[in-house]
Write an enzyme that holds these catalytic residues in place. Structure first.
Site, PDB file in Angstrom:
ATOM      1  N   LYS A   5      10.965  -0.370   2.740  1.00  0.00           N
ATOM      2  CA  LYS A   5      10.340  -0.557   4.058  1.00  0.00           C
ATOM      3  C   LYS A   5       9.673  -1.929   4.165  1.00  0.00           C
ATOM      4  O   LYS A   5       9.861  -2.638   5.144  1.00  0.00           O
ATOM      5  CB  LYS A   5       9.265   0.519   4.317  1.00  0.00           C
ATOM      6  CG  LYS A   5       9.752   1.945   4.244  1.00  0.00           C
ATOM      7  CD  LYS A   5       8.629   2.937   4.585  1.00  0.00           C
ATOM      8  CE  LYS A   5       7.459   2.936   3.629  1.00  0.00           C
ATOM      9  NZ  LYS A   5       7.758   3.464   2.278  1.00  0.00           N
ATOM     10  N   ARG A  42       1.717   8.739   8.508  1.00  0.00           N
ATOM     11  CA  ARG A  42       2.197   9.457   7.325  1.00  0.00           C
ATOM     12  C   ARG A  42       1.873  10.946   7.369  1.00  0.00           C
ATOM     13  O   ARG A  42       2.254  11.675   6.465  1.00  0.00           O
ATOM     14  CB  ARG A  42       1.511   8.882   6.090  1.00  0.00           C
ATOM     15  CG  ARG A  42       2.334   7.866   5.309  1.00  0.00           C
ATOM     16  CD  ARG A  42       1.412   7.297   4.252  1.00  0.00           C
ATOM     17  NE  ARG A  42       2.039   6.846   3.060  1.00  0.00           N
ATOM     18  CZ  ARG A  42       2.273   5.555   2.792  1.00  0.00           C
ATOM     19  NH1 ARG A  42       2.034   4.626   3.669  1.00  0.00           N
ATOM     20  NH2 ARG A  42       2.778   5.231   1.627  1.00  0.00           N
ATOM     21  N   ARG A  45       9.668  -3.289  -9.279  1.00  0.00           N
ATOM     22  CA  ARG A  45       9.064  -3.990  -8.138  1.00  0.00           C
ATOM     23  C   ARG A  45       7.892  -4.877  -8.582  1.00  0.00           C
ATOM     24  O   ARG A  45       7.075  -4.483  -9.406  1.00  0.00           O
ATOM     25  CB  ARG A  45       8.552  -2.941  -7.140  1.00  0.00           C
ATOM     26  CG  ARG A  45       7.785  -3.539  -5.991  1.00  0.00           C
ATOM     27  CD  ARG A  45       7.770  -2.651  -4.811  1.00  0.00           C
ATOM     28  NE  ARG A  45       6.782  -1.585  -4.904  1.00  0.00           N
ATOM     29  CZ  ARG A  45       6.552  -0.726  -3.924  1.00  0.00           C
ATOM     30  NH1 ARG A  45       7.275  -0.770  -2.822  1.00  0.00           N
ATOM     31  NH2 ARG A  45       5.651   0.217  -4.061  1.00  0.00           N
ATOM     32  N   ARG A 103       2.155  -3.305  -8.896  1.00  0.00           N
ATOM     33  CA  ARG A 103       1.136  -2.472  -8.270  1.00  0.00           C
ATOM     34  C   ARG A 103       0.688  -1.375  -9.233  1.00  0.00           C
ATOM     35  O   ARG A 103       1.518  -0.759  -9.890  1.00  0.00           O
ATOM     36  CB  ARG A 103       1.699  -1.830  -6.988  1.00  0.00           C
ATOM     37  CG  ARG A 103       1.718  -2.783  -5.821  1.00  0.00           C
ATOM     38  CD  ARG A 103       2.431  -2.221  -4.630  1.00  0.00           C
ATOM     39  NE  ARG A 103       2.149  -0.810  -4.345  1.00  0.00           N
ATOM     40  CZ  ARG A 103       2.584  -0.196  -3.252  1.00  0.00           C
ATOM     41  NH1 ARG A 103       3.305  -0.855  -2.360  1.00  0.00           N
ATOM     42  NH2 ARG A 103       2.314   1.059  -3.057  1.00  0.00           N
ATOM     43  N   ARG A 138       3.284  10.339  -5.462  1.00  0.00           N
ATOM     44  CA  ARG A 138       3.560   9.744  -4.143  1.00  0.00           C
ATOM     45  C   ARG A 138       4.796  10.371  -3.513  1.00  0.00           C
ATOM     46  O   ARG A 138       4.854  10.582  -2.294  1.00  0.00           O
ATOM     47  CB  ARG A 138       3.718   8.226  -4.285  1.00  0.00           C
ATOM     48  CG  ARG A 138       2.371   7.538  -4.554  1.00  0.00           C
ATOM     49  CD  ARG A 138       2.525   6.148  -5.123  1.00  0.00           C
ATOM     50  NE  ARG A 138       3.159   5.235  -4.209  1.00  0.00           N
ATOM     51  CZ  ARG A 138       3.824   4.135  -4.598  1.00  0.00           C
ATOM     52  NH1 ARG A 138       3.936   3.847  -5.887  1.00  0.00           N
ATOM     53  NH2 ARG A 138       4.356   3.348  -3.709  1.00  0.00           N
TER      54      ARG A 138
HETATM   55  P1  AMP Z   1       2.316   1.877   0.675  1.00  0.00           P
HETATM   56  O1  AMP Z   1       2.159   0.433   0.332  1.00  0.00           O
HETATM   57  O2  AMP Z   1       2.736   2.093   2.108  1.00  0.00           O
HETATM   58  O3  AMP Z   1       3.199   2.604  -0.312  1.00  0.00           O
HETATM   59  O4  AMP Z   1       0.861   2.539   0.559  1.00  0.00           O
HETATM   60  C1  AMP Z   1       0.161   2.561  -0.682  1.00  0.00           C
HETATM   61  C2  AMP Z   1      -0.920   3.612  -0.659  1.00  0.00           C
HETATM   62  O5  AMP Z   1      -1.871   3.327   0.388  1.00  0.00           O
HETATM   63  C3  AMP Z   1      -0.450   5.030  -0.379  1.00  0.00           C
HETATM   64  O6  AMP Z   1       0.030   5.686  -1.556  1.00  0.00           O
HETATM   65  C4  AMP Z   1      -1.738   5.662   0.158  1.00  0.00           C
HETATM   66  O7  AMP Z   1      -2.656   5.948  -0.884  1.00  0.00           O
HETATM   67  C5  AMP Z   1      -2.335   4.541   0.994  1.00  0.00           C
HETATM   68  N1  AMP Z   1      -1.841   4.569   2.395  1.00  0.00           N
HETATM   69  C6  AMP Z   1      -1.034   3.650   3.012  1.00  0.00           C
HETATM   70  N2  AMP Z   1      -0.784   3.994   4.283  1.00  0.00           N
HETATM   71  C7  AMP Z   1      -1.431   5.175   4.478  1.00  0.00           C
HETATM   72  C8  AMP Z   1      -1.540   6.077   5.577  1.00  0.00           C
HETATM   73  N3  AMP Z   1      -0.905   5.844   6.745  1.00  0.00           N
HETATM   74  N4  AMP Z   1      -2.287   7.194   5.414  1.00  0.00           N
HETATM   75  C9  AMP Z   1      -2.931   7.451   4.262  1.00  0.00           C
HETATM   76  N5  AMP Z   1      -2.865   6.671   3.169  1.00  0.00           N
HETATM   77  C10 AMP Z   1      -2.114   5.529   3.284  1.00  0.00           C
END
Ligand code: AMP
Length: 215
Positions: free
Chosen positions: A8, A84, A123, A156, A167
């Protein structure tokens, strides 16, 4: 939308240049806050992000409202990582209706789980600008250095196996219902996320269809 590691961020980053609208990644916003020493937001969200759980909806709602109300988002934006949960779908609807906007398309990238694990373990992300690389499929020109801004690339902390598994479970339990909701509204387009970045981009463009051509 799509599971963690599906591509994404990589695709949205390129699409923002093509469409001339900002890429709004809630994950990048949260990581920036966590990297900012003394940031109250960073401290509030750290334990959720580091365990692979979700940050509470109310907090995410305030954050996304503040971001989408900024001037650079007036002509549109590409959301990555939000909504989400079903609660976040209704929060987004409220924010957008206040702004006189609506969701045009929900593009969902889909790849097999084994591919997700391969992608996440290789990554590397820029600690400064958030650009995303992969040791095998998208290596930086200089190892360990961001092609975009020249800062150091990092892995990360939530890209380790136990957290990845959590996740993926959170995605299945809480985020797949979001896809069902958008399918019911007739705006969901499922896209095969496997293969080369350019091939996926071409499929995404086809999925955007007339939205891209709209003036
Ligand atoms: P991502 O980079 O989109 O994979 O997000 C990394 C982490 O940030 C996720 O595993 C969540 O802990 C938190 N996070 C990101 N976006 C959201 C969201 N819309 N709602 C809740 N937690 C989020």
């Amino acid at each position: 939308m799509g599971p963690p590691g599906v591509g994404k961020g990589t695709q949205a980053e390129q699409m923002q240049q093509q469409l001339g609208v900002p890429h709004v990644s809630t994950g990048n916003i949260l990581r920036a806050a966590m990297g900012d020493v003394g940031s109250p937001l960073g401290e509030k969200v750290r334990r959720f992000v580091e365990s692979g759980g979700l940050v509470p909806d109310a907090l995410m709602g305030d954050l996304i409202a503040e971001r989408l109300e900024r001037n650079d988002a007036k002509a549109g934006f590409i959301l990555d990582g939000f909504p989400r949960t079903l609660e976040q779908v209704s929060i987004l609807e409220d924010v957008l209706s206040r702004l006189g906007l609506a969701v045009d398309r929900v593009l969902m990238l889909v790849v097999p789980d084994a591919e997700i694990v391969r992608r996440l373990s290789g990554r590397r992300t820029c600690g400064s600008c958030g650009a995303v690389f992969h040791l095998e499929s998208r290596p930086p020109v200089v190892p360990g250095v961001c092609d975009v801004c020249g800062e150091a690339l990092v892995q990360r902390p939530d890209d380790n196996e136990a957290v990845i598994r959590n996740r993926l479970k959170v995605y299945t339990d809480q985020t797949l219902p979001v896809a069902d909701a958008y399918r019911a509204k007739g705006v969901l387009v499922e896209i095969d996320g496997s293969g080369e970045v350019e091939d996926v981009r071409a499929r995404l463009n086809a999925g955007l269809g007339r939205v891209v051509g709209r003036s």
